[in-house]
Design an enzyme around this catalytic site. Structure first.
Site, PDB file in Angstrom:
ATOM      1  CG  HIS A 150      -1.707   1.195   1.469  1.00 37.28           C
ATOM      2  ND1 HIS A 150      -3.072   1.245   1.282  1.00 37.28           N
ATOM      3  CD2 HIS A 150      -1.344   2.435   1.893  1.00 37.28           C
ATOM      4  CE1 HIS A 150      -3.506   2.465   1.574  1.00 37.28           C
ATOM      5  NE2 HIS A 150      -2.474   3.198   1.956  1.00 37.28           N
ATOM      6  CD  GLU A 151       1.729   3.414   3.724  1.00 35.09           C
ATOM      7  OE1 GLU A 151       1.797   4.486   3.085  1.00 35.09           O
ATOM      8  OE2 GLU A 151       0.784   3.164   4.497  1.00 35.09           O
ATOM      9  CG  HIS A 154       0.538   6.320  -0.798  1.00 41.25           C
ATOM     10  ND1 HIS A 154      -0.508   7.103  -1.231  1.00 41.25           N
ATOM     11  CD2 HIS A 154       0.104   5.700   0.330  1.00 41.25           C
ATOM     12  CE1 HIS A 154      -1.533   6.965  -0.406  1.00 41.25           C
ATOM     13  NE2 HIS A 154      -1.190   6.109   0.551  1.00 41.25           N
TER      14      HIS A 154
END
Length: 184
Positions: A150-151, A154
């Site tokens: 998820h990170e 980004h």
């Protein structure tokens, strides 16, 4: 970088252009500066102060390839998750991932939305620590693998909503608490 470091760092919200931009790699020279080390400290503090399981630099409006992961068993948002101590990874990269996919709830510090996101249940991530030394994480616990992926998304301008397959699961947190939380 210095102009960004001089402003008060805060979490940017969904719609901010930094969340959709591809982040630049951090050079070893930049990593060694006091200014960048202070930024890393700020990024980690903001993650912890906001009860995040992770945060990426673009979430502070800084398009650099840096993530923080911190799964704290004391955090009421993740009561049943295995801990993962505060970790900062510079220039992280997913080098392999499992073919097994699991759909699970994700949220984001940059919006008050949750949704079911399919992700590989395990992965391997490489990068650098804050001293510029190589690090590698073989993430076999699905929640840890999910947070790292998820990170890292980004850093490539990808938001969790881009990955949602079951659009009907997109929900504001207050509504999630009322209608969806028990269906986990």
């Amino acid at each position: 970088m210095s102009t960004l470091m001089n402003k008060k760092l805060k979490i940017v919200r969904l719609g901010h252009p930094a969340l959709r931009a591809k982040s630049k790699s951090v050079s070893k020279k930049e990593l060694e500066t006091n200014e960048f080390q202070n930024f890393l400290d700020s990024l980690a503090k903001i993650c912890v102060d906001n009860n995040g399981a992770g945060i990426a630099a673009p979430q502070l409006g800084v398009n650099k390839r840096v993530i923080v992961v911190h799964v704290d068993p004391e955090n009421s948002r993740y009561p049943d998750k295995k801990p993962f101590s505060l970790t900062i990874v510079i220039n992280p990269k997913v080098t392999s991932k499992s073919k097994d996919i699991k759909e699970d709830w994700e949220g984001d510090l940059s919006c008050d939305i949750r949704a079911m996101v399919p992700r590989p249940v395990s992965c391997k991530v490489t990068g650098l620590d804050r001293k510029g030394l190589p690090v590698s994480y073989n993430l076999k616990y699905d929640f840890h693998a999910r947070v790292f992926q998820h990170e890292i998304d980004h850093l490539d301008g990808i938001f969790l909503l881009d990955k949602v397959k079951s659009k009907e699961t997109i929900t504001e947190i207050a509504e999630w608490e009322k209608y969806w939380k028990q269906k986990k």
